[in-house]
Design an enzyme around this catalytic site. Structure first.
Site, mmCIF file in Angstrom:
data_model
loop_
_atom_site.group_PDB
_atom_site.id
_atom_site.type_symbol
_atom_site.label_atom_id
_atom_site.label_comp_id
_atom_site.label_asym_id
_atom_site.label_seq_id
_atom_site.Cartn_x
_atom_site.Cartn_y
_atom_site.Cartn_z
ATOM 1 N N ILE A 12 0.834 -1.208 0.000
ATOM 2 C CA ILE A 12 0.000 0.000 0.000
ATOM 3 C C ILE A 12 0.869 1.258 0.000
ATOM 4 O O ILE A 12 0.606 2.227 -0.721
ATOM 5 C CB ILE A 12 -0.973 0.000 1.205
ATOM 6 C CG1 ILE A 12 -1.776 -1.307 1.250
ATOM 7 C CG2 ILE A 12 -1.929 1.192 1.112
ATOM 8 C CD1 ILE A 12 -2.621 -1.487 2.507
ATOM 9 N N THR A 125 -6.126 -0.705 10.635
ATOM 10 C CA THR A 125 -6.971 -1.699 9.960
ATOM 11 C C THR A 125 -8.299 -1.902 10.683
ATOM 12 O O THR A 125 -8.372 -1.740 11.908
ATOM 13 C CB THR A 125 -6.200 -3.045 9.904
ATOM 14 O OG1 THR A 125 -7.109 -4.093 9.582
ATOM 15 C CG2 THR A 125 -5.575 -3.404 11.245
ATOM 16 N N ASP A 126 -9.303 -2.330 9.934
ATOM 17 C CA ASP A 126 -10.601 -2.652 10.550
ATOM 18 C C ASP A 126 -10.505 -3.871 11.463
ATOM 19 O O ASP A 126 -11.396 -4.111 12.288
ATOM 20 C CB ASP A 126 -11.672 -2.872 9.471
ATOM 21 C CG ASP A 126 -11.381 -4.024 8.510
ATOM 22 O OD1 ASP A 126 -10.285 -4.621 8.588
ATOM 23 O OD2 ASP A 126 -12.260 -4.322 7.674
ATOM 24 N N GLU A 127 -9.417 -4.654 11.309
ATOM 25 C CA GLU A 127 -9.315 -5.887 12.098
ATOM 26 C C GLU A 127 -9.196 -5.610 13.591
ATOM 27 O O GLU A 127 -9.400 -6.504 14.412
ATOM 28 C CB GLU A 127 -8.137 -6.744 11.610
ATOM 29 C CG GLU A 127 -8.310 -7.113 10.150
ATOM 30 C CD GLU A 127 -7.360 -8.185 9.656
ATOM 31 O OE1 GLU A 127 -6.899 -9.001 10.471
ATOM 32 O OE2 GLU A 127 -7.083 -8.198 8.446
ATOM 33 N N TYR A 149 -1.720 -10.241 15.032
ATOM 34 C CA TYR A 149 -1.586 -9.102 14.117
ATOM 35 C C TYR A 149 -2.532 -7.978 14.520
ATOM 36 O O TYR A 149 -2.109 -6.830 14.713
ATOM 37 C CB TYR A 149 -1.875 -9.543 12.665
ATOM 38 C CG TYR A 149 -2.143 -8.360 11.744
ATOM 39 C CD1 TYR A 149 -1.137 -7.455 11.423
ATOM 40 C CD2 TYR A 149 -3.426 -8.141 11.203
ATOM 41 C CE1 TYR A 149 -1.399 -6.355 10.597
ATOM 42 C CE2 TYR A 149 -3.686 -7.051 10.384
ATOM 43 C CZ TYR A 149 -2.670 -6.161 10.087
ATOM 44 O OH TYR A 149 -2.925 -5.074 9.284
ATOM 45 N N LYS A 153 -1.857 -4.161 15.993
ATOM 46 C CA LYS A 153 -2.338 -2.930 15.353
ATOM 47 C C LYS A 153 -3.211 -2.133 16.330
ATOM 48 O O LYS A 153 -3.134 -0.899 16.376
ATOM 49 C CB LYS A 153 -3.123 -3.255 14.075
ATOM 50 C CG LYS A 153 -2.301 -3.819 12.945
ATOM 51 C CD LYS A 153 -1.216 -2.873 12.429
ATOM 52 C CE LYS A 153 -1.752 -1.667 11.698
ATOM 53 N NZ LYS A 153 -0.657 -0.870 11.076
ATOM 54 N N ASN A 179 -7.492 -4.613 1.449
ATOM 55 C CA ASN A 179 -7.082 -3.999 0.183
ATOM 56 C C ASN A 179 -6.724 -5.073 -0.840
ATOM 57 O O ASN A 179 -6.254 -6.157 -0.481
ATOM 58 C CB ASN A 179 -5.808 -3.176 0.379
ATOM 59 C CG ASN A 179 -6.033 -1.827 1.010
ATOM 60 O OD1 ASN A 179 -5.361 -0.874 0.677
ATOM 61 N ND2 ASN A 179 -6.975 -1.717 1.926
HETATM 62 P P1 NAD Z 1 3.261 -4.890 3.477
HETATM 63 O O1 NAD Z 1 3.587 -6.059 4.337
HETATM 64 O O2 NAD Z 1 3.108 -5.084 2.008
HETATM 65 O O3 NAD Z 1 4.373 -3.744 3.668
HETATM 66 C C1 NAD Z 1 4.886 -3.413 4.922
HETATM 67 C C2 NAD Z 1 6.160 -2.609 4.697
HETATM 68 O O4 NAD Z 1 6.668 -2.219 5.986
HETATM 69 C C3 NAD Z 1 7.284 -3.412 4.011
HETATM 70 O O5 NAD Z 1 7.848 -2.630 2.971
HETATM 71 C C4 NAD Z 1 8.292 -3.670 5.130
HETATM 72 O O6 NAD Z 1 9.627 -3.766 4.660
HETATM 73 C C5 NAD Z 1 8.077 -2.453 6.028
HETATM 74 N N1 NAD Z 1 8.446 -2.686 7.435
HETATM 75 C C6 NAD Z 1 8.062 -3.715 8.234
HETATM 76 N N2 NAD Z 1 8.612 -3.590 9.459
HETATM 77 C C7 NAD Z 1 9.349 -2.441 9.432
HETATM 78 C C8 NAD Z 1 10.143 -1.760 10.388
HETATM 79 N N3 NAD Z 1 10.329 -2.254 11.623
HETATM 80 N N4 NAD Z 1 10.726 -0.590 10.040
HETATM 81 C C9 NAD Z 1 10.578 -0.077 8.773
HETATM 82 N N5 NAD Z 1 9.856 -0.704 7.820
HETATM 83 C C10 NAD Z 1 9.241 -1.860 8.149
HETATM 84 O O7 NAD Z 1 1.958 -4.251 4.122
HETATM 85 P P2 NAD Z 1 0.721 -3.502 3.431
HETATM 86 O O8 NAD Z 1 -0.291 -4.499 3.059
HETATM 87 O O9 NAD Z 1 1.229 -2.560 2.431
HETATM 88 O O10 NAD Z 1 0.143 -2.705 4.697
HETATM 89 C C11 NAD Z 1 0.638 -1.405 5.018
HETATM 90 C C12 NAD Z 1 -0.075 -0.904 6.261
HETATM 91 O O11 NAD Z 1 -1.498 -0.858 6.014
HETATM 92 C C13 NAD Z 1 0.119 -1.796 7.486
HETATM 93 O O12 NAD Z 1 0.276 -0.964 8.605
HETATM 94 C C14 NAD Z 1 -1.189 -2.576 7.569
HETATM 95 O O13 NAD Z 1 -1.486 -2.920 8.906
HETATM 96 C C15 NAD Z 1 -2.177 -1.583 7.024
HETATM 97 N N6 NAD Z 1 -3.385 -2.151 6.395
HETATM 98 C C16 NAD Z 1 -3.261 -3.119 5.436
HETATM 99 C C17 NAD Z 1 -4.412 -3.618 4.815
HETATM 100 C C18 NAD Z 1 -4.323 -4.657 3.717
HETATM 101 O O14 NAD Z 1 -5.358 -5.157 3.279
HETATM 102 N N7 NAD Z 1 -3.142 -4.997 3.227
HETATM 103 C C19 NAD Z 1 -5.677 -3.148 5.195
HETATM 104 C C20 NAD Z 1 -5.755 -2.152 6.189
HETATM 105 C C21 NAD Z 1 -4.603 -1.664 6.768
#
Ligand code: NAD
Length: 320
Positions: A12, A125-127, A149, A153, A179
């Site tokens: 994202i 997240t909604d979770e 997880y 969050k 997403n």
């Molecule tokens: P992702 O796993 O694709 O990306 C996470 C990124 O964070 C990676 O690039 C990773 O290298 C980096 N990262 C992890 N730990 C780190 C640290 N300690 N320091 C610096 N960088 C670090 O995740 P995503 O799906 O892109 O989700 C991004 C955010 O959105 C998250 O916070 C997630 O909780 C939230 N979110 C995701 C969704 C979904 O459906 N994917 C929905 C709602 C919210």
């Protein structure tokens, strides 16, 4: 305008960065973007336009105070995506989730205060709300997370709120539904199923497949985040969703059609531990800020399948 995007090499965050650098966000066409990302297994600089004149990439850990102190000063805003993000991984090892998501967020907020960053947008997240059989959650629902997880969050949301109350930092929190879209790690349901189906491999469907998720295209999530950054208010929480509820079984059948595969590839597997049955968000608050999802689910799913079909080099090195 200078924006630091933590986790900007992930699914994202990288979409948000690409959209901002492409001039999709009004008022931010000239913004300078710093991506601060540890590059865990989920981070990939191939998701970013490295070399873009307004992009700086820094490999760093949000738990590292010194690294943050070297990067954050001079930034107007931090958009905080960095997290361990996969529920299934949290079921077999919760420690990295608590460490990066809770302690990492706390360190990032402390460092943002020290660096005089004006605004932090915390992406959640909604979770965190748990599971709901009927109706939908608004932002005042209690936090009842069911997986390590979502617990991590929820913890980070509370830490973020506390930074607002304690330090007067302008922190805004968003809680988005599931997403989908291009560049998502193939450990997640939709890309896992697409890339398996495209290769004629079975797709593991949890339990009876009746679990309901509200799906939002990543472009719409990022547009909503930008809306909260520009029009939201300090200390407020904003749900972000689409209202499109689909069961895992329905998604599986749609993907089978789009990939030209056969239903015999559905492989029923034991349900995920503590599997939430349904998530559903009340999005009136973000709607009042002007948000409407623009990507229709059927179109978005088709273009996502096309992207994985057209970009095997992006995902095939990660598979056997
Ligand atoms: P992702 O796993 O694709 O990306 C996470 C990124 O964070 C990676 O690039 C990773 O290298 C980096 N990262 C992890 N730990 C780190 C640290 N300690 N320091 C610096 N960088 C670090 O995740 P995503 O799906 O892109 O989700 C991004 C955010 O959105 C998250 O916070 C997630 O909780 C939230 N979110 C995701 C969704 C979904 O459906 N994917 C929905 C709602 C919210």
């Amino acid at each position: 305008m200078k924006v630091c995007v933590t986790g900007g090499a992930g699914f994202i965050g990288s979409h948000y960065v690409r959209a901002m650098l492409a001039g999709e966000y009004a008022g931010y066409e000239d913004a300078e973007v710093t991506v601060f990302d540890l590059l865990t297994y989920a981070g990939n600089t191939g998701n970013l336009p490295i070399g873009h004149e307004r992009l700086t990439f820094v490999q760093g850990d949000i738990r590292d105070a010194d690294a943050l102190a070297a990067v954050l000063p001079g930034h107007d805003a931090v958009v905080h995506f960095a997290a361990e993000s996969h529920v299934d991984r949290s079921l077999v090892g919760a420690a990295p989730f608590m460490s990066s998501n809770v302690l990492g967020t706390q360190q990032l907020l402390d460092s943002a205060v020290a660096a005089d960053v004006a605004t932090v947008l915390h992406v959640s997240t909604d979770e965190v709300y748990g599971s709901i059989e009927s109706g939908s959650w608004d932002e005042n629902e209690p936090l009842l997370p069911n997986s390590p997880y979502s617990a991590s969050k929820a913890g980070s949301d509370l830490v973020a709120r506390a930074a607002w109350r304690t330090h007067g930092l302008d922190v805004r929190i968003t809680r988005c539904s599931n997403n989908y879209g291009p560049y998502q790690n193939i450990e997640k349901l939709i890309p896992l199923f697409i890339t398996n189906l495209l290769r004629g491999r079975p797709v593991p469907l949890y339990g009876d497949g009746r679990n309901v998720r509200e799906w939002l295209h990543v472009a719409d999530h990022c547009a909503a985040l930008q809306l909260v950054l520009t029009r939201g208010r300090a200390g407020e929480i904003y749900n972000i969703g689409s209202g499109v509820e689909v069961t895992n079984a329905q998604i599986t059948h749609r993907l089978i059609e789009l990939c030209g595969a056969d239903t015999s590839l559905i492989q029923r597997v034991a349900d995920r531990k503590g599997h939430d049955l349904r998530y559903a968000l009340d999005i009136s608050k973000i709607t009042k800020l002007g948000f409407t999802p623009s990507v229709e689910f059927t179109d978005g799913l088709r273009s996502t399948v096309d992207w994985y079909r057209d970009n095997p080099s992006w995902w095939s090195p990660a598979t056997d």
